[in-house]
Design an enzyme around this catalytic site. Structure first.
Site, PDB file in Angstrom:
ATOM      1  N   PHE A 152       0.853  -1.190   0.000  1.00  0.00           N
ATOM      2  CA  PHE A 152       0.000   0.000   0.000  1.00  0.00           C
ATOM      3  C   PHE A 152       0.884   1.233   0.000  1.00  0.00           C
ATOM      4  O   PHE A 152       1.750   1.389   0.866  1.00  0.00           O
ATOM      5  CB  PHE A 152      -0.927   0.027   1.219  1.00  0.00           C
ATOM      6  N   ASP A 160       9.096   3.110   1.659  1.00  0.00           N
ATOM      7  CA  ASP A 160       7.894   3.776   2.148  1.00  0.00           C
ATOM      8  C   ASP A 160       7.844   3.560   3.660  1.00  0.00           C
ATOM      9  O   ASP A 160       7.418   2.512   4.141  1.00  0.00           O
ATOM     10  CB  ASP A 160       6.661   3.188   1.450  1.00  0.00           C
ATOM     11  N   LYS A 207       2.620  10.283   8.064  1.00  0.00           N
ATOM     12  CA  LYS A 207       1.835   9.995   9.268  1.00  0.00           C
ATOM     13  C   LYS A 207       2.311  10.624  10.577  1.00  0.00           C
ATOM     14  O   LYS A 207       1.759  11.602  11.025  1.00  0.00           O
ATOM     15  CB  LYS A 207       1.676   8.481   9.412  1.00  0.00           C
TER      16      LYS A 207
HETATM   17  C1  LIG Z   1      -0.909   5.806   5.034  1.00  0.00           C
HETATM   18  C2  LIG Z   1       0.077   5.285   4.064  1.00  0.00           C
HETATM   19  C3  LIG Z   1       0.255   5.877   2.806  1.00  0.00           C
HETATM   20  C4  LIG Z   1      -0.609   7.004   2.313  1.00  0.00           C
HETATM   21  O1  LIG Z   1      -0.567   8.117   3.138  1.00  0.00           O
HETATM   22  P1  LIG Z   1      -1.745   9.213   3.048  1.00  0.00           P
HETATM   23  O2  LIG Z   1      -1.296  10.282   4.000  1.00  0.00           O
HETATM   24  O3  LIG Z   1      -3.004   8.540   3.452  1.00  0.00           O
HETATM   25  O4  LIG Z   1      -1.794   9.693   1.647  1.00  0.00           O
HETATM   26  C5  LIG Z   1       1.236   5.377   1.983  1.00  0.00           C
HETATM   27  N1  LIG Z   1       2.015   4.348   2.370  1.00  0.00           N
HETATM   28  C6  LIG Z   1       1.873   3.750   3.565  1.00  0.00           C
HETATM   29  C7  LIG Z   1       2.766   2.618   3.932  1.00  0.00           C
HETATM   30  C8  LIG Z   1       0.894   4.191   4.447  1.00  0.00           C
HETATM   31  O5  LIG Z   1       0.742   3.580   5.626  1.00  0.00           O
END
Ligand SMILES: *Cc1c(COP(=O)(O)O)cnc(C)c1O
Length: 411
Positions: free
Chosen positions: A149, A233, A262
């Site tokens: 994700f 990520d 986050k």
């Molecule tokens: C939450 C998340 C995203 C996306 O972040 P948003 O602030 O919702 O756009 C991308 N990668 C990972 C691993 C995430 O946990």
């Protein structure tokens, strides 16, 4: 002035907001279960005054919990001084945050930071970075993992390896391939035509799934060998959550770039792409930008959060509390509890039956917020400030939520 209860948000009680939510809010989301009004520390209260222990922290966002005095003070004073200036101007807060991020990431003096406002935007910047790593022109492929994700904007969705999220929005970006998360697939795929490999060091949305042993090290070796960027990520894993500033530091690997968001500013929207070494030379002036990205309000929040994590020893706390929570979860005497995954305060509990949603509902009814990223996984990600009393309360309520769940063997 209209003060009728049906239009004054502060006076909504019960479930009267639900139909209004269904009318006013885009149906891209299902209607939430609660309407929350305030928070303090690791707890939140709904509009009826019911208290909940928050062990999700806005999905790994509220690093300092709710209404932390350090964050309140930083944001209040910054908004009263200078909230926004655009990228035509620099601010001390933005520069300080960029330098801090270079320091804590280990990118150091060869590090560079590009600010945005969300995780997806940090990933968008990472995709542009990958496109700039062209080599002699033949490096065109970006490799991501199945079941990953990376966000829901069209670029970040193109990297996201979940068909159910992608299908309705095809065609997505070209040149992106998803491979299974095995060292074998890596060895088979990474060659001189790959611009970048993008992956989560722990797959959060997939259910807090750890990479196979030695995977990240091998990814680093292969990308280095073939001139591809290793882009991590760390949006969910970063900012102290896994018992280091970033999870790659636990795994002894140095990436070329990381996407962060986050937890950085404790709930104030911000995202960042941080580059390391030669990858810091790829972007040229004029190639990317954001109106809000890294504005002094968000940057002041970020500085306050990172300062507090450091001075209050919250990274060590993440390891300590993570261990306590894992021990407590493993000690629950139920056939439902399978493997316990993740690191520090990013915890995935694999259930032996597909009843995660029912367990989460039961916990909510008992005053505990957790989440089910899929039908057989529970995700637990409390604020980094979590202490003894919250660990004890979680253990009591979560145990009851698990034990009250009828299992196939008993039903
Ligand atoms: C939450 C998340 C995203 C996306 O972040 P948003 O602030 O919702 O756009 C991308 N990668 C990972 C691993 C995430 O946990």
């Amino acid at each position: 002035m209209n003060t009728s209860p049906s239009t004054t948000t502060g006076s909504i009680t019960g479930t009267e907001w639900k139909p209004r939510f269904g009318v006013a809010m885009m149906s891209s989301l299902t209607t939430p279960k609660l309407m929350l009004e305030r928070g303090e520390g690791c707890a939140v209260w709904d509009v009826d005054g019911n208290r909940y222990l928050d062990f999700l922290a806005g999905i790994a966002v509220n690093a300092l919990g709710h209404a932390h005095p350090a964050l309140v003070a930083a944001v209040s004073s910054q908004v009263a001084t200078l909230a926004h200036v655009s990228n035509f101007f620099a601010t001390p807060q933005q520069l300080e945050l960029a330098e801090r991020l270079c320091r804590i990431s280990g990118a150091g003096e060869r590090g560079k930071v590009l600010f945005g406002n969300s995780g997806a935007e940090a990933i968008e910047a990472a995709i542009k970075l990958a496109r700039l790593n062209k080599g002699d022109g033949s490096r065109k492929r970006i490799i991501a993992l199945t079941n990953s994700f990376h966000g829901r904007t069209m670029g970040s969705l193109s990297l996201t390896g979940k068909p159910a999220l992608r299908e309705d929005f095809l065609p997505l970006l070209g040149g992106i391939e998803h491979i299974p998360t095995t060292i074998e697939a890596l060895e088979h795929t990474i060659d001189g035509t790959v611009a970048a490999l993008v992956l989560e060091p722990i797959k959060g949305e997939a259910g807090v799934i750890d990479l196979p042993e030695g995977y990240l090290k091998r990814a680093r070796e292969l990308t280095t060998q073939h001139g591809a960027l290793l882009i991590l990520d760390e949006i969910q894993t970063g900012i102290g959550r896994t018992g280091a500033w970033f999870e790659y530091q636990n795994q002894g690997v140095v990436p070329d770039a990381i996407a962060v968001a986050k937890g950085i500013a404790g709930g104030v929207p911000i995202g960042a792409l941080i580059t390391f070494g030669d990858a810091s030379d790829l972007f040229r002036a004029g190639q990317h930008g954001s109106t809000f990205g890294g504005n002094p309000l968000a940057a002041a929040a970020g500085n306050a959060v990172l300062e507090e994590i450091e001075s209050a020893g919250l990274i060590q706390n993440a390891t300590l509390r993570g261990d306590q929570l894992r021990d407590a979860i493993r000690a629950i005497d139920s056939p439902l509890i399978g493997e316990v995954r993740g690191r520090g305060l990013l915890i995935g509990v694999g259930l032996t039956e597909p009843v995660a949603a029912a367990v989460v509902d039961r916990a909510l009814g008992l005053g505990l917020i957790i989440n089910a990223p899929n039908e057989s996984s529970i995700r637990i990600a409390p604020p980094l400030i979590v202490g003894d009393s919250e660990v004890a309360e979680f253990t009591d309520v979560f145990t009851r939520a698990i034990l009250a769940q009828p299992t196939e063997a008993h039903s």
